[in-house]
Design a protein around this motif. Structure first.
Motif, short mmCIF file in Angstrom:
data_model
loop_
_atom_site.label_atom_id
_atom_site.label_comp_id
_atom_site.label_asym_id
_atom_site.label_seq_id
_atom_site.Cartn_x
_atom_site.Cartn_y
_atom_site.Cartn_z
N ASN A 67 1.09 -1.32 -0.41
CA ASN A 67 -0.05 0.07 0.07
C ASN A 67 0.61 1.51 0.31
O ASN A 67 0.95 1.87 1.51
CB ASN A 67 -1.09 0.08 1.19
N PRO A 68 1.66 1.72 -1.21
CA PRO A 68 1.67 3.20 -1.58
C PRO A 68 1.71 4.05 -0.12
O PRO A 68 0.37 4.21 -0.16
CB PRO A 68 1.99 3.50 -2.61
N LEU A 69 2.25 5.23 -0.06
CA LEU A 69 2.35 6.15 0.76
C LEU A 69 2.35 7.77 0.18
O LEU A 69 3.40 7.62 -0.93
CB LEU A 69 3.62 6.42 0.99
N LEU A 105 -1.01 11.89 -8.11
CA LEU A 105 0.54 10.73 -8.92
C LEU A 105 0.45 11.19 -10.47
O LEU A 105 0.25 11.44 -11.33
CB LEU A 105 -0.40 9.17 -9.51
N LEU A 121 6.17 0.67 -8.25
CA LEU A 121 5.19 1.47 -8.84
C LEU A 121 5.87 2.64 -9.49
O LEU A 121 7.41 2.97 -9.24
CB LEU A 121 4.28 2.37 -7.63
N VAL A 124 3.53 8.43 -8.17
CA VAL A 124 4.43 9.02 -6.94
C VAL A 124 2.92 9.29 -6.40
O VAL A 124 2.95 10.55 -7.93
CB VAL A 124 5.46 9.45 -7.09
N ALA A 147 3.73 10.20 4.46
CA ALA A 147 2.39 10.23 5.23
C ALA A 147 1.48 9.54 4.46
O ALA A 147 0.57 10.10 4.32
CB ALA A 147 2.63 11.73 5.69
N GLU A 186 -10.21 11.85 3.99
CA GLU A 186 -8.38 12.25 3.44
C GLU A 186 -8.42 12.70 2.27
O GLU A 186 -9.59 13.13 1.64
CB GLU A 186 -8.08 10.92 2.90
N LEU A 200 -8.55 7.95 -8.36
CA LEU A 200 -8.55 6.51 -8.12
C LEU A 200 -9.24 7.03 -6.91
O LEU A 200 -9.87 5.38 -6.11
CB LEU A 200 -7.40 6.60 -7.83
N ARG A 201 -9.23 7.72 -6.01
CA ARG A 201 -9.98 8.32 -4.23
C ARG A 201 -10.92 9.04 -4.29
O ARG A 201 -9.42 10.52 -4.59
CB ARG A 201 -8.76 7.58 -3.14
N LYS A 231 -7.44 0.78 -9.04
CA LYS A 231 -6.47 0.79 -9.63
C LYS A 231 -5.08 1.54 -8.54
O LYS A 231 -3.75 1.72 -8.22
CB LYS A 231 -6.31 1.80 -10.64
N GLY A 234 -4.29 0.80 -2.47
CA GLY A 234 -4.91 0.83 -1.10
C GLY A 234 -5.99 0.88 -0.73
O GLY A 234 -6.99 0.46 0.26
N MET A 235 -6.90 0.52 -1.96
CA MET A 235 -8.05 0.99 -1.78
C MET A 235 -9.12 -0.78 -1.57
O MET A 235 -10.04 -0.54 -1.74
CB MET A 235 -8.67 1.62 -3.04
P1 AMP Z 1 -3.68 6.71 3.09
O1 AMP Z 1 -2.43 7.80 3.68
O2 AMP Z 1 -3.83 5.98 4.97
O3 AMP Z 1 -4.94 7.89 3.28
O4 AMP Z 1 -3.08 6.19 2.05
C1 AMP Z 1 -2.95 6.51 0.80
C2 AMP Z 1 -4.12 6.65 -0.57
O5 AMP Z 1 -2.81 6.65 -1.41
C3 AMP Z 1 -4.29 4.76 -0.76
O6 AMP Z 1 -5.32 4.15 -0.93
C4 AMP Z 1 -2.99 4.40 -2.04
O7 AMP Z 1 -3.08 3.57 -2.68
C5 AMP Z 1 -3.27 5.42 -2.60
N1 AMP Z 1 -1.00 5.44 -3.39
C6 AMP Z 1 -0.64 6.55 -3.20
N2 AMP Z 1 0.58 6.27 -3.69
C7 AMP Z 1 -0.31 5.90 -5.00
C8 AMP Z 1 0.10 5.43 -6.38
N3 AMP Z 1 1.76 5.84 -6.07
N4 AMP Z 1 -0.01 4.54 -6.57
C9 AMP Z 1 -1.85 4.34 -6.62
N5 AMP Z 1 -2.30 5.07 -5.80
C10 AMP Z 1 -1.17 5.51 -4.08
#
Ligand code: AMP
Ligand code: MG
Length: 347
Positions: A67-69, A105, A121, A124, A147, A186, A200-201, A231, A234-235
């Motif tokens: 799960n990317p940051l 991204l 990936l 970023v 973060a 978020e 994506l979110r 895609k 984290g989702m």
């Molecule tokens: P959070 O910071 O806990 O809210 O989680 C970060 C969200 O951003 C997660 O759903 C990740 O999958 C998404 N995310 C962060 N970087 C990427 C990336 N490079 N590609 C796709 N999703 C990303």
């Protein structure tokens, strides 16, 4: 580990010289993890260049390694260090909504940031938070800070320092307490590496706000179709969940009240998530008004705290009203559906 705690007045203009900020920044520079407020939710930050630092985020949260940051910056000039190129539409969005709750991204330069922050990936996610405490920490460290939300993985995201303390005390080096956060949900995650950018979110910046600046956008089909692979890695995880089973009800308040009584007859302790308009109507073991329907921003701002508060009532089941799937309502419904593990009763 002893978790340090500092209080900071978020209304002060320039916090960079404050001892609380200096001490927290020193910990980040020493590759420790520190939680801090942003305008969305509390983040758990670490030096994005350091494997050692980023690994501590995953460990403290119990976050799945794939799960990317999101990478936080205070200055657009920092991006060129780790990003290949910034397309025109991304530049326009940065101008319009940064600092703010929009994660963009972009194509990433390989081998600059810690691999663990963007596992496997080519892109970023970058964002500039709109919060004086977050910005002061970023300015002081001069680092890109990776973060995620500062909760234990799977639990509701923290909108107050107390929530971070409950989840992560003893597991992280420090918490900067800057009071409750504003948006409460978020950031929106937008993939700008495609010709037509893709949400994506859903989050703090609405689809309409993005369209106003760059025109046509797409939405990841996985947001509406559970069968599709999202895609954004984290989702796919269960998220935001209270301890009791949460069920969304697409029906009116009398129908919801009937469900509550039926389940109470079976011997279950039942709560209901409603808004100030309907709170006095219900009879249940716990009734929580999450903001007001008249102002969906107030629902967004209280949602995670509401989900956490249900945990104090030791319920078996919670029924929730639904919200219009437009504007900030899209982000509210996205989080509620996930918190409910996709359980919806329709009348
Ligand atoms: P959070 O910071 O806990 O809210 O989680 C970060 C969200 O951003 C997660 O759903 C990740 O999958 C998404 N995310 C962060 N970087 C990427 C990336 N490079 N590609 C796709 N999703 C990303
Ligand atoms: Mg999170």
């Amino acid at each position: 580990m002893d978790t340090k705690r500092w209080s900071v007045d978020k209304n002060v203009d320039n916090l960079t010289g404050y001892p609380q900020i200096t001490q927290a920044a020193d910990l980040l520079l020493n590759n420790e993890v520190v939680a801090f407020p942003t305008e969305t939710v509390y983040g758990l930050g670490a030096n994005a260049y350091s494997d050692q630092a980023v690994a501590k985020i995953f460990e403290a949260k119990g976050r799945p390694a794939d799960n990317p940051l999101i990478i936080h910056i205070a200055d657009e000039a920092m991006i060129s260090d780790f990003v290949e190129e910034i397309p025109e539409n991304a530049k326009k969005l940065m101008k319009a909504y940064w600092p703010g709750p929009l994660t963009i991204l972009l194509k990433m330069k390989q081998g600059v940031l810690s691999e663990m922050a963007t596992p496997g990936l080519s892109t970023v996610g970058v964002r500039m938070p709109d919060h004086p405490v977050a910005l002061a920490l970023l300015q002081k460290t001069k680092l890109p800070i990776a973060a995620p939300s500062a909760n234990s993985s799977g639990r509701p995201s923290p909108t107050a320092a107390e929530h971070v303390w409950d989840d992560l005390q003893g597991k992280i080096a420090g918490i900067v307490d800057g009071g409750t956060t504003g948006v409460g949900l978020e950031s929106t995650v937008l993939d700008c590496t495609e010709d037509v950018p893709v949400i994506l979110r859903p989050g703090g910046i609405t689809a309409q706000q993005i369209q106003e600046v760059i025109g046509e956008i797409a939405v990841d089909p996985a947001l509406t179709d559970v069968e599709q692979q999202p895609k954004s890695p984290g989702m796919k995880y269960r998220h935001y969940a209270p301890d009791a089973t949460l069920v969304l009800v697409d029906g009116d308040r009398s129908e919801i009240q009937r469900l509550i009584l039926d389940k109470q007859k079976e011997g279950l302790k039942v709560g209901v998530l409603t808004t100030s308009e309907n709170a006095s109507f219900y009879q249940a073991d716990k009734v929580i008004a999450c903001g007001s329907r008249d102002n969906l921003n107030s629902v967004a701002g209280s949602l995670y705290e509401t989900l956490r508060n249900f945990n104090n009532a030791e319920l078996d089941l919670i029924f929730s009203e639904m919200f219009p799937d437009e504007g900030v309502g899209q982000a509210i419904m996205n989080r509620l559906i996930k918190a409910a593990g996709y359980r919806v009763i329709s009348f």
